[in-house]
Design a protein around this motif. Structure first.
Motif, PDB file in Angstrom:
ATOM      1  N   LYS A 210       6.807   6.897   6.837  1.00 47.12           N
ATOM      2  CA  LYS A 210       7.394   7.028   5.494  1.00 47.12           C
ATOM      3  C   LYS A 210       8.587   7.972   5.600  1.00 47.12           C
ATOM      4  O   LYS A 210       9.680   7.700   5.101  1.00 47.12           O
ATOM      5  CB  LYS A 210       6.360   7.592   4.526  1.00 47.12           C
ATOM      6  CG  LYS A 210       6.883   7.856   3.121  1.00 47.12           C
ATOM      7  CD  LYS A 210       5.746   8.383   2.242  1.00 47.12           C
ATOM      8  CE  LYS A 210       6.132   8.536   0.784  1.00 47.12           C
ATOM      9  NZ  LYS A 210       7.178   9.486   0.532  1.00 47.12           N
TER      10      LYS A 210
ATOM     11  N   PHE B 160      11.264   3.574  -1.318  1.00 48.65           N
ATOM     12  CA  PHE B 160      10.070   2.722  -1.337  1.00 48.65           C
ATOM     13  C   PHE B 160      10.039   1.624  -0.284  1.00 48.65           C
ATOM     14  O   PHE B 160       9.090   0.860  -0.215  1.00 48.65           O
ATOM     15  CB  PHE B 160       9.933   2.076  -2.724  1.00 48.65           C
ATOM     16  CG  PHE B 160       9.919   3.069  -3.859  1.00 48.65           C
ATOM     17  CD1 PHE B 160       8.848   3.934  -4.024  1.00 48.65           C
ATOM     18  CD2 PHE B 160      10.986   3.148  -4.742  1.00 48.65           C
ATOM     19  CE1 PHE B 160       8.834   4.854  -5.063  1.00 48.65           C
ATOM     20  CE2 PHE B 160      10.983   4.065  -5.783  1.00 48.65           C
ATOM     21  CZ  PHE B 160       9.904   4.929  -5.946  1.00 48.65           C
TER      22      PHE B 160
ATOM     23  N   ASP C 110      -3.549   1.312   2.581  1.00 48.76           N
ATOM     24  CA  ASP C 110      -3.890   0.397   1.485  1.00 48.76           C
ATOM     25  C   ASP C 110      -2.958  -0.819   1.466  1.00 48.76           C
ATOM     26  O   ASP C 110      -1.766  -0.701   1.739  1.00 48.76           O
ATOM     27  CB  ASP C 110      -3.773   1.132   0.147  1.00 48.76           C
ATOM     28  CG  ASP C 110      -5.124   1.658  -0.305  1.00 48.76           C
ATOM     29  OD1 ASP C 110      -6.071   1.560   0.492  1.00 48.76           O
ATOM     30  OD2 ASP C 110      -5.204   2.155  -1.443  1.00 48.76           O
TER      31      ASP C 110
ATOM     32  N   ILE D 289       0.446  -0.921  -0.514  1.00 45.34           N
ATOM     33  CA  ILE D 289       1.606  -0.219   0.040  1.00 45.34           C
ATOM     34  C   ILE D 289       2.488  -1.228   0.780  1.00 45.34           C
ATOM     35  O   ILE D 289       3.707  -1.247   0.633  1.00 45.34           O
ATOM     36  CB  ILE D 289       1.155   0.903   0.998  1.00 45.34           C
ATOM     37  CG1 ILE D 289       0.344   1.954   0.250  1.00 45.34           C
ATOM     38  CG2 ILE D 289       2.350   1.549   1.686  1.00 45.34           C
ATOM     39  CD1 ILE D 289      -0.220   3.071   1.131  1.00 45.34           C
TER      40      ILE D 289
ATOM     41  N   MET E 141      17.712   7.527 -13.260  1.00 49.47           N
ATOM     42  CA  MET E 141      17.623   8.370 -12.060  1.00 49.47           C
ATOM     43  C   MET E 141      16.356   9.222 -12.075  1.00 49.47           C
ATOM     44  O   MET E 141      15.618   9.265 -11.097  1.00 49.47           O
ATOM     45  CB  MET E 141      18.865   9.273 -11.998  1.00 49.47           C
ATOM     46  CG  MET E 141      18.941  10.106 -10.741  1.00 49.47           C
ATOM     47  SD  MET E 141      19.379   9.127  -9.299  1.00 49.47           S
ATOM     48  CE  MET E 141      20.316  10.290  -8.374  1.00 49.47           C
TER      49      MET E 141
ATOM     50  N   LEU F 283      13.275   7.209 -11.542  1.00 47.24           N
ATOM     51  CA  LEU F 283      13.142   6.873 -10.129  1.00 47.24           C
ATOM     52  C   LEU F 283      12.512   8.035  -9.360  1.00 47.24           C
ATOM     53  O   LEU F 283      11.623   7.863  -8.533  1.00 47.24           O
ATOM     54  CB  LEU F 283      14.530   6.548  -9.576  1.00 47.24           C
ATOM     55  CG  LEU F 283      14.628   5.606  -8.391  1.00 47.24           C
ATOM     56  CD1 LEU F 283      13.950   4.280  -8.706  1.00 47.24           C
ATOM     57  CD2 LEU F 283      16.090   5.368  -8.017  1.00 47.24           C
ATOM     58  N   CYS F 284      12.971   9.255  -9.668  1.00 47.79           N
ATOM     59  CA  CYS F 284      12.470  10.428  -8.944  1.00 47.79           C
ATOM     60  C   CYS F 284      11.008  10.706  -9.285  1.00 47.79           C
ATOM     61  O   CYS F 284      10.218  11.039  -8.395  1.00 47.79           O
ATOM     62  CB  CYS F 284      13.334  11.651  -9.248  1.00 47.79           C
ATOM     63  SG  CYS F 284      14.971  11.494  -8.520  1.00 47.79           S
TER      64      CYS F 284
ATOM     65  N   ALA G  85       8.835   8.490 -10.262  1.00 48.64           N
ATOM     66  CA  ALA G  85       8.072   7.429  -9.590  1.00 48.64           C
ATOM     67  C   ALA G  85       7.884   7.756  -8.114  1.00 48.64           C
ATOM     68  O   ALA G  85       6.810   7.565  -7.554  1.00 48.64           O
ATOM     69  CB  ALA G  85       8.796   6.096  -9.749  1.00 48.64           C
ATOM     70  N   PHE G  86       8.916   8.307  -7.517  1.00 48.96           N
ATOM     71  CA  PHE G  86       8.851   8.653  -6.087  1.00 48.96           C
ATOM     72  C   PHE G  86       7.808   9.730  -5.831  1.00 48.96           C
ATOM     73  O   PHE G  86       7.048   9.659  -4.856  1.00 48.96           O
ATOM     74  CB  PHE G  86      10.230   9.117  -5.603  1.00 48.96           C
ATOM     75  CG  PHE G  86      10.273   9.499  -4.152  1.00 48.96           C
ATOM     76  CD1 PHE G  86      10.086   8.547  -3.154  1.00 48.96           C
ATOM     77  CD2 PHE G  86      10.494  10.821  -3.770  1.00 48.96           C
ATOM     78  CE1 PHE G  86      10.133   8.891  -1.813  1.00 48.96           C
ATOM     79  CE2 PHE G  86      10.538  11.177  -2.421  1.00 48.96           C
ATOM     80  CZ  PHE G  86      10.349  10.207  -1.446  1.00 48.96           C
TER      81      PHE G  86
ATOM     82  N   TYR H 126       4.292   8.192  -6.319  1.00 43.54           N
ATOM     83  CA  TYR H 126       4.076   7.261  -5.209  1.00 43.54           C
ATOM     84  C   TYR H 126       3.740   8.026  -3.924  1.00 43.54           C
ATOM     85  O   TYR H 126       2.780   7.715  -3.221  1.00 43.54           O
ATOM     86  CB  TYR H 126       5.350   6.440  -5.076  1.00 43.54           C
ATOM     87  CG  TYR H 126       5.518   5.588  -3.850  1.00 43.54           C
ATOM     88  CD1 TYR H 126       4.882   4.348  -3.751  1.00 43.54           C
ATOM     89  CD2 TYR H 126       6.362   5.983  -2.820  1.00 43.54           C
ATOM     90  CE1 TYR H 126       5.078   3.544  -2.644  1.00 43.54           C
ATOM     91  CE2 TYR H 126       6.563   5.182  -1.714  1.00 43.54           C
ATOM     92  CZ  TYR H 126       5.918   3.962  -1.623  1.00 43.54           C
ATOM     93  OH  TYR H 126       6.127   3.176  -0.523  1.00 43.54           O
ATOM     94  N   SER H 127       4.546   9.076  -3.630  1.00 43.17           N
ATOM     95  CA  SER H 127       4.298   9.851  -2.412  1.00 43.17           C
ATOM     96  C   SER H 127       2.922  10.493  -2.450  1.00 43.17           C
ATOM     97  O   SER H 127       2.187  10.465  -1.461  1.00 43.17           O
ATOM     98  CB  SER H 127       5.362  10.942  -2.240  1.00 43.17           C
ATOM     99  OG  SER H 127       6.638  10.370  -2.163  1.00 43.17           O
TER     100      SER H 127
ATOM    101  N   THR I   9       0.291   9.518  -3.964  1.00 44.13           N
ATOM    102  CA  THR I   9      -0.755   8.510  -3.757  1.00 44.13           C
ATOM    103  C   THR I   9      -0.869   8.175  -2.276  1.00 44.13           C
ATOM    104  O   THR I   9      -1.968   7.988  -1.750  1.00 44.13           O
ATOM    105  CB  THR I   9      -0.407   7.224  -4.538  1.00 44.13           C
ATOM    106  OG1 THR I   9       0.035   7.599  -5.827  1.00 44.13           O
ATOM    107  CG2 THR I   9      -1.605   6.322  -4.653  1.00 44.13           C
ATOM    108  N   ILE I  10       0.277   8.084  -1.613  1.00 47.11           N
ATOM    109  CA  ILE I  10       0.234   7.744  -0.193  1.00 47.11           C
ATOM    110  C   ILE I  10      -0.400   8.864   0.628  1.00 47.11           C
ATOM    111  O   ILE I  10      -1.147   8.614   1.570  1.00 47.11           O
ATOM    112  CB  ILE I  10       1.642   7.390   0.303  1.00 47.11           C
ATOM    113  CG1 ILE I  10       1.968   6.001  -0.217  1.00 47.11           C
ATOM    114  CG2 ILE I  10       1.745   7.435   1.821  1.00 47.11           C
ATOM    115  CD1 ILE I  10       3.366   5.594  -0.108  1.00 47.11           C
ATOM    116  N   TYR I  11      -0.154  10.096   0.216  1.00 47.54           N
ATOM    117  CA  TYR I  11      -0.753  11.217   0.943  1.00 47.54           C
ATOM    118  C   TYR I  11      -2.269  11.269   0.761  1.00 47.54           C
ATOM    119  O   TYR I  11      -2.963  11.886   1.543  1.00 47.54           O
ATOM    120  CB  TYR I  11      -0.195  12.559   0.434  1.00 47.54           C
ATOM    121  CG  TYR I  11       1.277  12.759   0.672  1.00 47.54           C
ATOM    122  CD1 TYR I  11       1.988  11.974   1.564  1.00 47.54           C
ATOM    123  CD2 TYR I  11       1.966  13.765  -0.009  1.00 47.54           C
ATOM    124  CE1 TYR I  11       3.345  12.165   1.758  1.00 47.54           C
ATOM    125  CE2 TYR I  11       3.327  13.965   0.191  1.00 47.54           C
ATOM    126  CZ  TYR I  11       4.009  13.158   1.070  1.00 47.54           C
ATOM    127  OH  TYR I  11       5.354  13.352   1.267  1.00 47.54           O
TER     128      TYR I  11
ATOM    129  N   GLY J 248      -4.044   6.337  -0.809  1.00 47.22           N
ATOM    130  CA  GLY J 248      -3.410   5.222  -0.101  1.00 47.22           C
ATOM    131  C   GLY J 248      -3.711   5.213   1.383  1.00 47.22           C
ATOM    132  O   GLY J 248      -3.627   4.173   2.040  1.00 47.22           O
TER     133      GLY J 248
END
Lengths: 451, 130
Positions: free
Chosen positions: A190, A239, A251, A254, B1, B4-5, B7-8, B11-12, B14-16, B19
């Motif tokens: 990422k 993304f 997941d 992703i 803008m 977007l930030c 959301a980022f 999202y991050s 969740t991935i950490y 996810g």
């Protein structure tokens, strides 16, 4: 010409970048031959040549992009640097850290992960320089009350995201990340995906800046289309990275999401096709300009590389191309064909602007020769990697040595074209390095050193 | 803008966390942790991959243990080959590296063996622990 020399900081970065690329390519060529002949240069194991190559060529990208920003803002945009001292400090920290990293690789001391194989303590000064750079950039650019052209936004975005993603690239130091292999690899990629996105912001911002300057028309850099594409790039930076990790068991959403995001780049691909005729006319008009010639090459390589990138971002294709030399073709094709061409455009644009034409006209023929050698050998290099990748993609998990023997002819072509490409680039880099030195010579425009 | 930030960030986060929450509850032993560190200090990634990510001079090691057996890995790591250097590792270090490879082996399958290609261009993987 004024006596103000604050823009010299930018030129110093550029010259260091040129030296880094020249050396980095040499390590790349050595590494390429070690692929074919594992005994080649045993004193300098492949575990050393690979990181030396990667770190030096990546430094080239950053150094010349940063150098351009430090140069263009005070010299051409009427925005004196917020702190010329900080820019010089940035240079020296970069240089010393770089030397420490090279020293640690040469002595075989590693401890980081792929692409940042040095001990993580050496990342501290790197963080520091980006804070310095960020403060300097935003305080300098702020003097332009706006609205900003898109390249100011792109440069700023590149700096901020470098900082964020470089931090993310160090999360592995925390056991929570490093003890879960899937999390460790996913977060690593990422961050790498976005890190490439951040340097692309710096480099593409530079390309737009140059195109604006060379055409003398500010309209595009302030158009809705330019801003639309900038947002699309940012969206992909944030993304799109997970197309690197389709096969890592994170997941499912992703990966599905990354597939969708990656395909939004089809829009850019379509736009290039759509603008084909108009670009052709522009090319014709500016053919004589060395700097523009590099931008033309970059345009063509964008088309080729984006086409390949879109294809391998489809999971069904990725299944076969992932972990093969096709990925290398994509990575090297973009960093050489696109980033390096744009940055050379920047170097030769500075030279064109700062020196009387009779000085740089003298080596024009050599630069053109280098240009063609580099581009033609890059085409062979790229094709050889794709073919080697197809060979590896067909590998069924049997004898690894047999598979490697099968793709050997392609790796041969890859290494030989790598040598030719290095020679082509060296010719251009030598003139770039030398002429930037002339720009910085104390008496303003001095006699050029003998070539 | 700003959308977007935001959301980022979400999202991050969740991935950490969820996810990448492993579907198998494997704790990393001290031995494996040591192996992981050695893997970095010797820069094995210059030549080897996990899940197809890394250098290409040597084979992918994700499932080296289950596909070719622990003894093979041990032998390669101890002695090297014509194309893999002998790192002059101690017995303990070799054991740690093998332990690390065993840990990685259990995290998933690479390359996938049992999958379907969908009409969308997507891939559904049956041997995927997800």
């Amino acid at each position: 010409m004024t006596n103000d020399t604050t823009h010299f900081a930018g030129l110093r970065f550029m010259r260091l970048g040129i030296a880094a690329l020249a050396a980095g390519m040499l390590f790349g060529v050595i590494g390429g031959f070690q692929f074919l002949f594992p005994d080649f240069l045993q004193e300098l194991l492949f575990t050393k040549t690979r990181p030396l190559h990667v770190s030096l060529v990546v430094s080239w990208i950053f150094l010349v992009a940063i150098g351009g920003i430090y140069f263009y803002l005070p010299r051409q945009c009427n925005l004196p640097l917020f702190s010329a001292k900080a820019a010089n400090l940035h240079f020296w920290i970069f240089l010393l850290t770089g030397l420490a990293i090279i020293g640690s690789y040469l002595s075989g001391r590693f401890g980081g992960r792929e692409y940042f194989e040095f001990h993580p303590a050496l990342s501290i000064p790197i963080f520091l320089t980006w804070i310095l750079f960020g403060i300097n950039y935003f305080n300098t650019a702020r003097q332009d009350k706006g609205p900003w052209p898109v390249y100011y936004w792109m440069w700023g975005t590149g700096i901020v995201f470098f900082f964020i993603t470089y931090t993310e690239a160090h999360l592995w130091l925390i056991p929570y990340f490093r003890e879960n292999m899937v999390r460790e690899i996913t977060v690593q990629w990422k961050s790498y995906g976005a890190l490439t996105g951040s340097w692309n912001m710096l480099v593409y911002g530079t390309a737009l800046y140059l195109a604006t300057r060379i055409s003398g028309c500010e309209k595009y850099a302030r158009s809705r289309l330019a801003f639309g594409l900038y947002f699309l790039g940012l969206f992909n930076l944030m993304f799109g990275w997970a197309h690197h990790t389709y096969l890592v068991p994170s997941d499912t959403w992703i990966r599905t999401f990354a597939y969708f995001v990656s395909m939004t780049e089809l829009f850019i691909f379509g736009k290039i096709l759509w603008d084909w005729r108009a670009s052709l006319e522009d090319w014709q008009k500016n053919r004589h300009c060395n700097a523009y010639r590099f931008l033309i090459a970059a345009d063509i390589w964008v088309f080729v590389n984006l086409g390949l990138a879109l294809l391998i971002s489809v999971p069904a294709f990725n299944l076969f191309t992932h972990g093969t030399h096709i990925t290398v073709a994509h990575a090297m094709g973009s960093t050489i064909g696109i980033n390096t061409m744009i940055l050379l455009a920047s170097v030769f644009y500075v030279i064109r602007e700062e020196l009387p034409s009779e000085i740089h006209a003298r080596c024009s023929a050599q630069i053109r020769t280098g240009y063609w050698i580099a581009n033609i050998s890059l085409a062979v290099f790229f094709a050889a990697l794709v073919l080697a990748g197809i060979g590896k993609g067909a590998y069924d998990g049997g004898s690894f040595q047999e598979m490697m023997a099968g793709i050997r002819p392609f790796l041969f072509a890859f290494s030989l074209s790598g040598v030719a490409m290095m020679i082509g680039f060296w010719i251009m880099l030598w003139h770039g390095f030398r002429l930037l030195g002339v720009v910085m010579a104390p008496s303003g425009v001095a006699e050029p050193e003998p070539a | 803008m700003s959308t977007l930030c935001i959301a980022f960030v979400i999202y991050s986060a969740t991935i950490y966390t969820s996810g990448t929450a492993a579907t198998h509850d494997q704790r990393m032993s001290d031995e494996a942790r040591h192996g992981q560190q050695l893997y970095q200090e010797k820069n094995c990634v210059a030549c080897h991959q996990f899940y197809g990510l890394g250098g290409y001079m040597g084979p992918d090691l994700t499932n080296a243990i289950s596909r070719r057996g622990e003894a093979v890995s041990r032998a390669f790591i101890t002695a090297g080959t014509a194309s893999m250097p002998n790192f002059q590792l101690s017995n303990d270090e070799v054991t740690a590296l093998v332990e690390f490879l065993r840990f990685v082996d259990k995290t998933g399958t690479y390359p996938p063996q049992d999958y379907d290609v969908l009409w969308t261009g997507g891939v559904s993987q049956e041997d995927d622990p997800r």
